[in-house]
Design an enzyme around this catalytic site. Structure first.
Site, PDB file in Angstrom:
ATOM      1  N   LYS A 256     -39.716 -61.721  29.419  1.00  0.00           N
ATOM      2  CA  LYS A 256     -39.124 -63.009  29.052  1.00  0.00           C
ATOM      3  C   LYS A 256     -37.846 -63.297  29.849  1.00  0.00           C
ATOM      4  O   LYS A 256     -37.648 -64.405  30.313  1.00  0.00           O
ATOM      5  CB  LYS A 256     -38.814 -63.059  27.553  1.00  0.00           C
ATOM      6  CG  LYS A 256     -40.053 -62.899  26.672  1.00  0.00           C
ATOM      7  CD  LYS A 256     -39.723 -63.123  25.203  1.00  0.00           C
ATOM      8  CE  LYS A 256     -38.837 -62.053  24.612  1.00  0.00           C
ATOM      9  NZ  LYS A 256     -39.483 -60.741  24.385  1.00  0.00           N
TER      10      LYS A 256
ATOM     11  N   ARG B 169     -37.706 -65.358  15.961  1.00  0.00           N
ATOM     12  CA  ARG B 169     -38.402 -64.081  15.821  1.00  0.00           C
ATOM     13  C   ARG B 169     -38.993 -63.914  14.429  1.00  0.00           C
ATOM     14  O   ARG B 169     -39.639 -62.903  14.159  1.00  0.00           O
ATOM     15  CB  ARG B 169     -37.402 -62.954  16.053  1.00  0.00           C
ATOM     16  CG  ARG B 169     -37.664 -62.116  17.299  1.00  0.00           C
ATOM     17  CD  ARG B 169     -36.537 -61.110  17.330  1.00  0.00           C
ATOM     18  NE  ARG B 169     -36.667 -60.029  18.252  1.00  0.00           N
ATOM     19  CZ  ARG B 169     -36.182 -60.023  19.493  1.00  0.00           C
ATOM     20  NH1 ARG B 169     -35.648 -61.091  20.007  1.00  0.00           N
ATOM     21  NH2 ARG B 169     -36.265 -58.936  20.217  1.00  0.00           N
TER      22      ARG B 169
ATOM     23  N   ARG C  45     -36.944 -49.531  32.216  1.00  0.00           N
ATOM     24  CA  ARG C  45     -35.723 -50.332  32.111  1.00  0.00           C
ATOM     25  C   ARG C  45     -34.586 -49.499  31.511  1.00  0.00           C
ATOM     26  O   ARG C  45     -33.424 -49.660  31.881  1.00  0.00           O
ATOM     27  CB  ARG C  45     -36.013 -51.556  31.230  1.00  0.00           C
ATOM     28  CG  ARG C  45     -34.831 -52.496  31.056  1.00  0.00           C
ATOM     29  CD  ARG C  45     -35.229 -53.804  30.395  1.00  0.00           C
ATOM     30  NE  ARG C  45     -35.450 -53.640  28.953  1.00  0.00           N
ATOM     31  CZ  ARG C  45     -35.882 -54.619  28.154  1.00  0.00           C
ATOM     32  NH1 ARG C  45     -36.144 -55.810  28.644  1.00  0.00           N
ATOM     33  NH2 ARG C  45     -36.049 -54.414  26.873  1.00  0.00           N
TER      34      ARG C  45
ATOM     35  N   ARG D 287     -29.150 -49.786  27.584  1.00  0.00           N
ATOM     36  CA  ARG D 287     -29.426 -50.198  26.208  1.00  0.00           C
ATOM     37  C   ARG D 287     -29.928 -49.028  25.375  1.00  0.00           C
ATOM     38  O   ARG D 287     -30.923 -48.394  25.719  1.00  0.00           O
ATOM     39  CB  ARG D 287     -30.462 -51.332  26.196  1.00  0.00           C
ATOM     40  CG  ARG D 287     -29.870 -52.676  26.527  1.00  0.00           C
ATOM     41  CD  ARG D 287     -30.929 -53.742  26.628  1.00  0.00           C
ATOM     42  NE  ARG D 287     -31.755 -53.866  25.419  1.00  0.00           N
ATOM     43  CZ  ARG D 287     -32.624 -54.857  25.237  1.00  0.00           C
ATOM     44  NH1 ARG D 287     -32.775 -55.792  26.153  1.00  0.00           N
ATOM     45  NH2 ARG D 287     -33.336 -54.913  24.132  1.00  0.00           N
TER      46      ARG D 287
ATOM     47  N   ARG E 268     -39.419 -51.325  17.563  1.00  0.00           N
ATOM     48  CA  ARG E 268     -39.342 -52.717  18.025  1.00  0.00           C
ATOM     49  C   ARG E 268     -40.732 -53.337  18.145  1.00  0.00           C
ATOM     50  O   ARG E 268     -40.923 -54.506  17.803  1.00  0.00           O
ATOM     51  CB  ARG E 268     -38.598 -52.785  19.363  1.00  0.00           C
ATOM     52  CG  ARG E 268     -37.091 -52.733  19.151  1.00  0.00           C
ATOM     53  CD  ARG E 268     -36.386 -52.174  20.345  1.00  0.00           C
ATOM     54  NE  ARG E 268     -36.412 -53.042  21.501  1.00  0.00           N
ATOM     55  CZ  ARG E 268     -36.293 -52.596  22.752  1.00  0.00           C
ATOM     56  NH1 ARG E 268     -36.179 -51.307  22.992  1.00  0.00           N
ATOM     57  NH2 ARG E 268     -36.288 -53.444  23.752  1.00  0.00           N
TER      58      ARG E 268
END
Ligand code: ADP
Length: 190
Positions: free
Chosen positions: A14, A89, A128, A134, A146
């Site tokens: 995204k 969400r 990532r 993160r 998640r």
């Protein structure tokens, strides 16, 4: 105004596609994940509140998210429209977004969903995590949480837009430019 919801599970791409959409259509990017990370970095009260949810891979409570989005929209007076990334969400957030749009005498043109298989998502997030810094990208359990939260709480948001005839699904695996071309075709049809 042209207002678009970009949708998909964590790691669907995204953020990458948002950047290209913004550049081509001159829209304002509203990523709730980015906004929360900014608050976290600045150590605001909102950031402190959000941290415990984010670090666990859980959703920040709706009221908190909605107030933050409301604030961002209110403080963006001049724009061609918004690209919503990571929001709504939950169905409650989608309903709240409709009210916020109404208040600006505008609406959501449509939702564009990026479709990516679960194994590919996990691999992308792990990759990532090596550079993103993160916390939620670096732990198998958090990645798992998640994706579970996405399936249980966020996926129903797709039906919310589908019922309104505002849903388009795109294959999120392939070249970045190829995926962007498909997204552009959908946007040009609005
Ligand atoms: P992802 O890469 O998992 O899609 P984001 O960068 O969009 O993640 O968001 C990171 C975290 O921020 C989420 O796991 C969640 O804790 C919180 N968050 C972001 N947007 C929302 C939202 N709309 N509602 C609730 N929590 C959110």
């Amino acid at each position: 105004m042209l207002n678009i919801v970009l949708f998909g599970p964590p790691g669907a791409g995204k953020g990458t596609q948002s950047e290209k959409i913004i550049a081509k259509y001159n829209l304002t990017h509203l990523s709730t994940g980015d906004l929360f990370r900014k608050h976290l970095g600045e150590g605001t009260e909102l950031g402190k509140l959000a941290r415990k949810y984010m670090d666990e891979g859980k959703l920040v409570p709706d009221e908190v998210v909605i107030d933050m989005v409301d604030d961002k929209i209110a403080n963006t007076p001049e724009t061609n429209g918004f690209i919503f990334d990571g929001f709504p969400r939950t169905v409650a957030q989608a309903e709240a977004l409709d009210r916020l749009m109404q208040r600006k005498a505008t609406k959501i043109a449509g939702m564009i969903a990026l479709d990516v298989a679960e194994e590919v998502l996990k691999e992308r997030i792990r990759e990532r995590g090596k550079t993103s810094g993160r916390v939620d990208d670096q732990d198998e359990n958090k990645i798992e949480t998640r994706i579970k939260v996405y399936l249980a709480e966020t996926l129903p948001v797709a039906s919310y837009y589908e019922k309104q005839g505002k849903f388009a699904k795109i294959n999120g695996v392939g070249s970045i430019d190829g995926i962007f071309e498909e997204i552009s075709n959908v946007i040009d049809s609005y």
